[in-house]
Scaffold this motif. Structure first.
Motif, PDB file in Angstrom:
ATOM      1  N   ARG A 101      -1.921 -12.551 -80.952  1.00 25.91           N
ATOM      2  CA  ARG A 101      -1.787 -13.997 -80.781  1.00 25.91           C
ATOM      3  C   ARG A 101      -0.635 -14.297 -79.818  1.00 25.91           C
ATOM      4  O   ARG A 101       0.409 -13.652 -79.873  1.00 25.91           O
ATOM      5  N   ILE A 102      -0.873 -15.292 -78.970  1.00 28.01           N
ATOM      6  CA  ILE A 102       0.153 -15.753 -78.032  1.00 28.01           C
ATOM      7  C   ILE A 102       0.456 -17.214 -78.336  1.00 28.01           C
ATOM      8  O   ILE A 102      -0.466 -18.035 -78.345  1.00 28.01           O
ATOM      9  N   PRO A 103       1.670 -17.561 -78.664  1.00 29.17           N
ATOM     10  CA  PRO A 103       2.898 -16.766 -78.572  1.00 29.17           C
ATOM     11  C   PRO A 103       3.343 -16.150 -79.906  1.00 29.17           C
ATOM     12  O   PRO A 103       4.422 -15.561 -79.967  1.00 29.17           O
ATOM     13  N   ALA A 116      -2.179 -11.556 -70.733  1.00 31.25           N
ATOM     14  CA  ALA A 116      -2.557 -12.511 -71.775  1.00 31.25           C
ATOM     15  C   ALA A 116      -4.019 -12.328 -72.173  1.00 31.25           C
ATOM     16  O   ALA A 116      -4.371 -12.368 -73.369  1.00 31.25           O
ATOM     17  N   ALA A 170       8.478 -10.470 -76.755  1.00 27.92           N
ATOM     18  CA  ALA A 170       8.367 -11.345 -75.575  1.00 27.92           C
ATOM     19  C   ALA A 170       8.399 -10.511 -74.307  1.00 27.92           C
ATOM     20  O   ALA A 170       9.078  -9.484 -74.240  1.00 27.92           O
ATOM     21  N   LEU A 197       0.455 -20.564 -69.316  1.00 24.40           N
ATOM     22  CA  LEU A 197       1.633 -19.707 -69.371  1.00 24.40           C
ATOM     23  C   LEU A 197       2.903 -20.445 -68.945  1.00 24.40           C
ATOM     24  O   LEU A 197       2.934 -21.077 -67.877  1.00 24.40           O
ATOM     25  N   LEU A 201       3.237 -12.291 -79.362  1.00 31.39           N
ATOM     26  CA  LEU A 201       3.896 -11.951 -78.104  1.00 31.39           C
ATOM     27  C   LEU A 201       4.001 -13.205 -77.243  1.00 31.39           C
ATOM     28  O   LEU A 201       2.996 -13.821 -76.911  1.00 31.39           O
ATOM     29  N   ALA A 202       5.228 -13.577 -76.916  1.00 32.75           N
ATOM     30  CA  ALA A 202       5.461 -14.691 -75.988  1.00 32.75           C
ATOM     31  C   ALA A 202       5.469 -14.142 -74.563  1.00 32.75           C
ATOM     32  O   ALA A 202       5.963 -13.034 -74.311  1.00 32.75           O
ATOM     33  N   ILE A 203       4.916 -14.922 -73.640  1.00 38.39           N
ATOM     34  CA  ILE A 203       4.833 -14.484 -72.239  1.00 38.39           C
ATOM     35  C   ILE A 203       5.414 -15.562 -71.333  1.00 38.39           C
ATOM     36  O   ILE A 203       5.093 -16.744 -71.480  1.00 38.39           O
ATOM     37  N   SER A 248       2.471 -20.567 -73.868  1.00 38.16           N
ATOM     38  CA  SER A 248       2.597 -19.133 -74.084  1.00 38.16           C
ATOM     39  C   SER A 248       3.939 -18.681 -74.629  1.00 38.16           C
ATOM     40  O   SER A 248       4.099 -17.528 -75.024  1.00 38.16           O
ATOM     41  N   SER A 249       4.930 -19.581 -74.666  1.00 36.82           N
ATOM     42  CA  SER A 249       6.236 -19.185 -75.188  1.00 36.82           C
ATOM     43  C   SER A 249       6.804 -20.153 -76.205  1.00 36.82           C
ATOM     44  O   SER A 249       7.872 -19.922 -76.756  1.00 36.82           O
ATOM     45  N   CYS A 252      -4.384  -9.215 -74.294  1.00 37.48           N
ATOM     46  CA  CYS A 252      -3.788  -9.411 -75.626  1.00 37.48           C
ATOM     47  C   CYS A 252      -4.754 -10.148 -76.544  1.00 37.48           C
ATOM     48  O   CYS A 252      -4.956  -9.765 -77.712  1.00 37.48           O
TER      49      CYS A 252
END
Length: 354
Positions: A285-287, A276, A263, A307, A290-292, A351-352, A279
């Motif tokens: 892949r989001i999330p 993003a 993250a 996001l 990786l969470a943003i 995104s999270s 990535c």
């Protein structure tokens, strides 16, 4: 009569009046090393501008609230902001909304995060006879910041800092402020990501006041949960743009694939969106990978995916700053100084959220 006074002499005159309450012409002439007629002209000019009250043989500081005008705006407020393009326009809109409702006029100037220009622009506003109060966001990261704060605190008209606050160990007598609690904003972002199961939470932010405070909150929250901030990825913004001289994106991808980063908190929004985008182009892949969490929430909702963001209450900060100033203008020094922090808000998005 001259149109203006040398800035240094004017500031010394006003500082003497503020610290002593009243001064004598002969004392000022000796202290400033100028003639009696020069001091009398200076005091007459400052009195004409409503900054002091003349007395026989001297002058005294203006301690009462200025009278309301009957032939124009009730009050005229000078405002100096470091940016007229990003973040601060929303603050200014909040100020203006309250000013309009109160029949006050705003005189806006920009300073571009330059402490020399801050002093110049604020000084020019102070010298204008119609200015009743100030809302300012000076640059406080330079060695002359203590001098700037002491000068603002000693001005004979009310001053409210907006999105700025003095260090906790700096003594303030009359200066007021309204600011976003960006440390709490940084903590909120971390707490949100930890609640989603993340333990490897990095941060990329600016080196300005906001960025430093967000990073402080990030560190505090991680340590509270037994996570060492020094083991997390940390960097400055501007490193995810394609034209950046040094890119941090490769380091992000490597850490994600090794499982040492899951993250990231990124401030401001444009950098979060750039990250993003890169990535997704790299197959992350989001999330899921990786969470943003973006910080500012000016354009974060338009990212792909949208996001999650921490949203400072910029307009509310502006509104409160104007309300604090109006309170002082109405009551004079009978109004106790106010120093307010406003907590930013978490806006959860794709995104999270797993």
């Amino acid at each position: 009569m001259p149109e203006d006074l040398p800035i240094g002499r004017r500031e010394r005159l006003l500082a003497a009046l503020r610290s002593r309450g009243s001064v004598r012409v002969r004392e000022l002439a000796a202290e400033l090393g100028v003639s009696l007629p020069t001091v009398r002209r200076d005091l007459a000019l400052l009195a004409d501008r409503g900054l002091i009250s003349r007395e026989h043989g001297g002058a005294s500081a203006r301690t009462s609230a200025p009278e309301r005008r009957t032939d124009g705006p009730r009050w005229v407020v000078g405002m100096v902001l470091p940016s007229l393009h990003y973040y601060f326009p929303t603050v200014a809109q909040g100020v203006k909304a309250v000013a309009d409702a109160a029949g006050a006029k705003i005189v806006l100037r920009g300073s571009d995060y330059d402490p020399v220009v801050d002093r110049e622009q604020i000084g020019l506003l102070v010298a204008r006879s119609e200015i009743d109060g100030l809302i300012v966001a000076p640059e406080l990261r330079h060695p002359q910041a203590p001098e700037m704060l002491r000068w603002l605190d000693a001005l004979p008209l009310p001053v409210v800092l907006v999105e700025r606050q003095p260090p906790s160990d700096f003594f303030i007598e009359q200066l007021q402020w309204v600011a976003s609690d960006h440390r709490r904003g940084g903590e909120t972002a971390v707490e949100h990501l930890l609640a989603q199961g993340h333990r490897r939470v990095g941060i990329f932010g600016t080196d300005n006041v906001t960025g430093m405070q967000v990073a402080d909150g990030w560190r505090q929250a991680l340590r509270r949960h037994g996570i060492d901030p020094d083991e997390q990825l940390m960097g400055r913004t501007g490193l995810f743009q394609r034209d950046a001289r040094i890119s941090a994106f490769g380091d992000v991808v490597e850490r994600v694939r090794k499982g040492t980063l899951t993250a990231l908190i990124v401030q401001p929004d444009p950098d979060a969106i750039a990250l993003a985008q890169r990535c997704l182009e790299a197959g992350l892949r989001i999330p899921e990978d990786l969470a943003i969490v973006a910080y500012d929430d000016e354009i974060a909702s338009m990212g792909d995916p949208a996001l999650t963001a921490i949203r400072p209450a910029k307009a509310q900060v502006g509104r409160l700053a104007m309300e604090v100033l109006l309170h002082r203008l109405r009551l004079g020094h009978d109004a106790a100084p106010q120093q307010l922090l406003v907590r930013p808000q978490l806006i959860p998005r794709q995104s999270s959220l797993g």
